[in-house]
Design a protein around this motif. Structure first.
Motif, mmCIF file in Angstrom:
data_model
loop_
_atom_site.group_PDB
_atom_site.id
_atom_site.type_symbol
_atom_site.label_atom_id
_atom_site.label_comp_id
_atom_site.label_asym_id
_atom_site.label_seq_id
_atom_site.Cartn_x
_atom_site.Cartn_y
_atom_site.Cartn_z
ATOM 1 N N GLU A 131 0.685 -1.232 -0.106
ATOM 2 C CA GLU A 131 -0.053 -0.087 -0.115
ATOM 3 C C GLU A 131 0.715 1.418 0.000
ATOM 4 O O GLU A 131 0.710 2.121 -0.598
ATOM 5 N N SER A 135 1.112 3.889 -3.317
ATOM 6 C CA SER A 135 0.362 5.161 -2.989
ATOM 7 C C SER A 135 0.786 6.211 -4.037
ATOM 8 O O SER A 135 -0.183 7.263 -4.344
ATOM 9 N N ARG A 136 1.919 6.131 -4.915
ATOM 10 C CA ARG A 136 2.085 7.180 -5.872
ATOM 11 C C ARG A 136 1.656 6.861 -7.232
ATOM 12 O O ARG A 136 1.643 7.641 -8.054
ATOM 13 N N LEU A 137 0.810 5.825 -7.162
ATOM 14 C CA LEU A 137 0.142 5.439 -8.532
ATOM 15 C C LEU A 137 -1.144 5.796 -8.590
ATOM 16 O O LEU A 137 -1.694 5.612 -7.477
ATOM 17 N N SER A 138 -1.682 6.326 -9.652
ATOM 18 C CA SER A 138 -3.208 6.820 -9.785
ATOM 19 C C SER A 138 -3.931 5.570 -10.379
ATOM 20 O O SER A 138 -3.635 4.812 -11.072
ATOM 21 N N GLY A 139 -5.180 6.042 -10.280
ATOM 22 C CA GLY A 139 -6.202 5.004 -10.869
ATOM 23 C C GLY A 139 -6.908 4.075 -9.770
ATOM 24 O O GLY A 139 -6.337 3.968 -8.740
ATOM 25 N N ARG A 140 -7.619 3.344 -10.090
ATOM 26 C CA ARG A 140 -8.437 2.410 -9.398
ATOM 27 C C ARG A 140 -7.768 1.051 -9.550
ATOM 28 O O ARG A 140 -8.127 0.212 -8.746
ATOM 29 N N THR A 141 -7.023 0.759 -10.774
ATOM 30 C CA THR A 141 -6.430 -0.747 -10.883
ATOM 31 C C THR A 141 -5.504 -1.108 -9.789
ATOM 32 O O THR A 141 -5.551 -2.122 -9.192
ATOM 33 N N ASN A 174 0.216 -2.896 -14.551
ATOM 34 C CA ASN A 174 0.391 -2.853 -12.971
ATOM 35 C C ASN A 174 1.158 -4.056 -12.594
ATOM 36 O O ASN A 174 2.169 -3.956 -11.453
#
Length: 200
Positions: A131, A135-141, A174
């Motif tokens: 997690e 945390s630096r990744l965007s989006g819901r995937t 991802n």
């Protein structure tokens, strides 16, 4: 029981051969007579009597194990979840007198529960670490994929796509990122039909 297990006697069964319904009835009678025993003890008993009663097919113990787990959880005072196979083969070994089998069953259950608890602790630690890393990744995937890897021991890209509702491209991107960060590892070591699991 015969209908549930889809078991049928051959049409030309010999007169001396015992019918499946009779064998199942004998097992049920013995289990009913043991109703006063603790559910975990009854589960062990039912498992070991299953093949002796002639209910197993070709030595398959899966039905016996599933039935034993249902007996253990039957009245809520037994084991709600006891992954006996995680403790090694000792708990499922069919040798020795009944006290030895029950001791092996209980030891196997204890070992399996400790193994499962360690696995759950590892998953909890992995989830916290992942997690933070993601945390630096965007989006819901990313969070959806992390949740799937927390719940399942191994996943494929099509399975992840189905469970997350994300596109194949987003899942693959991802998974590749997570693998490059050392958060997951590919376990099949092949180009097609690949499977990933959390790196603990």
């Amino acid at each position: 029981m015969a209908a549930f297990l889809d078991r049928r006697d051959p049409e030309n069964i010999e007169g001396s051969a015992e019918r499946f319904e009779d064998r199942a009835g004998g097992w049920l009678d013995v289990m009913a007579a043991a109703a006063e025993l603790h559910p975990i003890t009854r589960a062990c008993m039912g498992f070991h009597l299953w093949s002796l009663a002639g209910l197993g097919q070709h030595g398959d113990q899966m039905e016996a194990a599933v039935t034993a787990s249902r007996i253990a959880a039957s009245d809520g005072s037994g084991a709600i979840f006891a992954p006996l196979a995680m403790g090694g083969a000792g708990g499922l070994r069919a040798s020795g007198l009944p006290p030895k089998r029950l001791t092996g069953w209980l030891d196997g259950m204890n070992s399996a529960i400790l193994t499962a608890m360690r696995h759950l602790n590892d998953i909890e630690t992995w989830t916290s670490k992942t997690e933070k890393e993601m945390s630096r990744l965007s989006g819901r995937t990313p969070p959806a994929l992390r949740a799937v890897l927390t719940e399942w021991p191994m996943i494929s890209a099509p399975m992840a796509e189905n469970l997350t509702g994300a596109s194949r491209t987003a899942v693959q991107r991802n998974l590749s990122w997570m693998e490059a960060q050392g958060l997951i590892r590919e376990v099949t070591r092949q180009g097609r039909y690949r499977m990933w699991q959390a790196s603990h």
